[in-house]
Design an enzyme around this catalytic site. Sequence first.
Site, short mmCIF file in Angstrom:
data_model
loop_
_atom_site.label_atom_id
_atom_site.label_comp_id
_atom_site.label_asym_id
_atom_site.label_seq_id
_atom_site.Cartn_x
_atom_site.Cartn_y
_atom_site.Cartn_z
N PHE A 71 0.82 -1.22 0.00
CA PHE A 71 0.00 0.00 0.00
C PHE A 71 0.85 1.28 0.00
O PHE A 71 0.87 2.04 -0.97
CB PHE A 71 -0.95 -0.07 1.21
CG PHE A 71 -1.54 1.23 1.66
CD1 PHE A 71 -2.08 2.13 0.74
CD2 PHE A 71 -1.59 1.55 3.01
CE1 PHE A 71 -2.63 3.32 1.16
CE2 PHE A 71 -2.15 2.73 3.44
CZ PHE A 71 -2.66 3.62 2.52
N ILE A 72 1.62 1.50 1.05
CA ILE A 72 2.41 2.73 1.14
C ILE A 72 3.57 2.68 0.16
O ILE A 72 3.84 3.63 -0.58
CB ILE A 72 2.92 2.96 2.58
CG1 ILE A 72 1.73 3.17 3.53
CG2 ILE A 72 3.85 4.16 2.64
CD1 ILE A 72 2.09 3.23 5.00
N LEU B 34 5.41 -10.33 -1.49
CA LEU B 34 4.03 -10.47 -1.98
C LEU B 34 3.12 -11.17 -0.97
O LEU B 34 2.10 -11.73 -1.34
CB LEU B 34 4.00 -11.20 -3.34
CG LEU B 34 4.78 -10.49 -4.47
CD1 LEU B 34 4.69 -11.30 -5.76
CD2 LEU B 34 4.26 -9.07 -4.70
N ASP C 53 12.14 -11.86 0.61
CA ASP C 53 11.72 -11.65 1.98
C ASP C 53 12.85 -10.93 2.73
O ASP C 53 14.01 -11.33 2.61
CB ASP C 53 11.44 -13.02 2.61
CG ASP C 53 10.78 -12.94 3.97
OD1 ASP C 53 11.21 -12.12 4.79
OD2 ASP C 53 9.84 -13.73 4.20
N SER D 25 6.13 3.98 13.31
CA SER D 25 4.72 4.17 13.62
C SER D 25 4.53 5.07 14.83
O SER D 25 4.93 4.73 15.94
CB SER D 25 4.05 2.82 13.90
OG SER D 25 2.73 3.02 14.35
N TYR E 62 4.20 -5.21 17.91
CA TYR E 62 4.42 -4.40 16.70
C TYR E 62 5.10 -3.08 17.05
O TYR E 62 6.10 -2.69 16.45
CB TYR E 62 3.07 -4.15 16.01
CG TYR E 62 3.12 -3.16 14.88
CD1 TYR E 62 3.60 -3.53 13.63
CD2 TYR E 62 2.69 -1.84 15.06
CE1 TYR E 62 3.65 -2.61 12.57
CE2 TYR E 62 2.74 -0.93 14.03
CZ TYR E 62 3.22 -1.32 12.79
OH TYR E 62 3.27 -0.41 11.75
N ARG F 98 -7.93 8.25 16.37
CA ARG F 98 -6.68 8.09 15.62
C ARG F 98 -6.40 9.34 14.80
O ARG F 98 -7.31 10.09 14.44
CB ARG F 98 -6.78 6.88 14.66
CG ARG F 98 -6.87 5.52 15.35
CD ARG F 98 -5.58 5.15 16.03
NE ARG F 98 -5.64 3.84 16.69
CZ ARG F 98 -6.04 3.65 17.94
NH1 ARG F 98 -6.43 4.68 18.67
NH2 ARG F 98 -6.04 2.44 18.46
#
Length: 310
Positions: free
Chosen positions: A13-14, A35, A53, A119, A145, A212
Site C-alpha cells: 500500500f504505502i 508479496l 523476503d 509508527s 508491533y 486516531r
Amino acid sequence: MSEKILVTGGAGFIGSNIVDELLNMGYSVTVIDDLSSGTMENISKSVKFYQCDVRDRQSLEKVFENERLEYVIHTAAQISVSKSVREPLYDAQVNIIGIINLLDLSVKYEIRKFVFSSSGGVMYGENPKIYPTPESVCPDPISPYGIAKLASEKYLKFYSKEFGLRFTSLRYGNVYGPRQNPDGEAGVIAIFAKKMLKNEPVKINGDGEYIRDYVYVKDVVNANLKSLNAGDGEVLNIGTGTGKSVNDVFRVLKERIGYKLDPIYGPPRPGDLRKSILDNSRAKEILKWEPMYDFERGISETVSYFEGRK
C-alpha cells in the site's frame, strides 16, 4: 544518470504509492517484496522487481550487489497490531531481523540514506498525557508491533553512530488511501469502504470512540521524498495533529457513499490504544513538510479508488 533507490515492500500500500512518485520524479527504482500482502498489480513495469523476503539475508545481498543502490526506503513490515499480539515471534522476525539485514547491507554497500517507516500510532502507549503527542514524549509501546518499531529506531541510531549511516525515521499516524488492503486486519477506512460499497454490514470494534490521527497516503509519500535530502538522524511524527474516532470515520464514509445501514458494535480488539494524535510541528520545521489533504478530501479520493474496483 538517475539516482537509484530501493523500496522494500514496494508492492504494498504505502510502498507502491512511494514508488509511483519516485518514478514521476525521474528516480531509478528497485522494489523488493515477498508479496505476502502486496500485489504485482501495484507495481509499475518501469521498476526492477525482486520477489524477496527481508528475513532472507542472502537474497537481499544479491539485490544490493546487482543494483548498486544509493538510497533505501524501508516500508516492508508485518503491519497488523493484532497479529503481533498473537504471533510476537513472527512479528519480530520480519520487523526486527528484517531491518538489521537491511542496515548491515546498507553499511556494506555504502547507501547514502536510509528512510524508515516507523509508527507514531503505536509509539507513545496508552496515556502519553500530551495530545497532540510530540516526539519528546518517552515511547511506551504496548504491542509487539510497536516494540519492534521502537527497537528498529534504536538500531538505526546504533548504525548511524557506529558506521555513519544517514537515516530518517518517520512515525506515521494511521495511513489510509488508494491501494490499502480492505481484506486485512489493519486499515479501518479501506475495510469500511469496501463493505459499504457492497452494502454489507459494517462491524465496529468496541464503542467506536477509539481516536486516531488519520493521514492520507499522498502526504506520507511526500514526507518520504523530503527525507531523502533532509532530516538526517531525526525521528519525526507524520500526522495531521487532529484526531478522528472510528464513529467519525463511519459517518464521513456513510455520507460519501450513501450507505443506509447502521454499524454493528462488537467487542474491543486486544492491543488497541484508545487515543493517538501526533504533533507534527517538528516535521514541518525540519522537513518543510505538512499535510495537504484534509480528512474529507482524503476519504473522497479513497472511495473513488474503491468505486473503480467494484
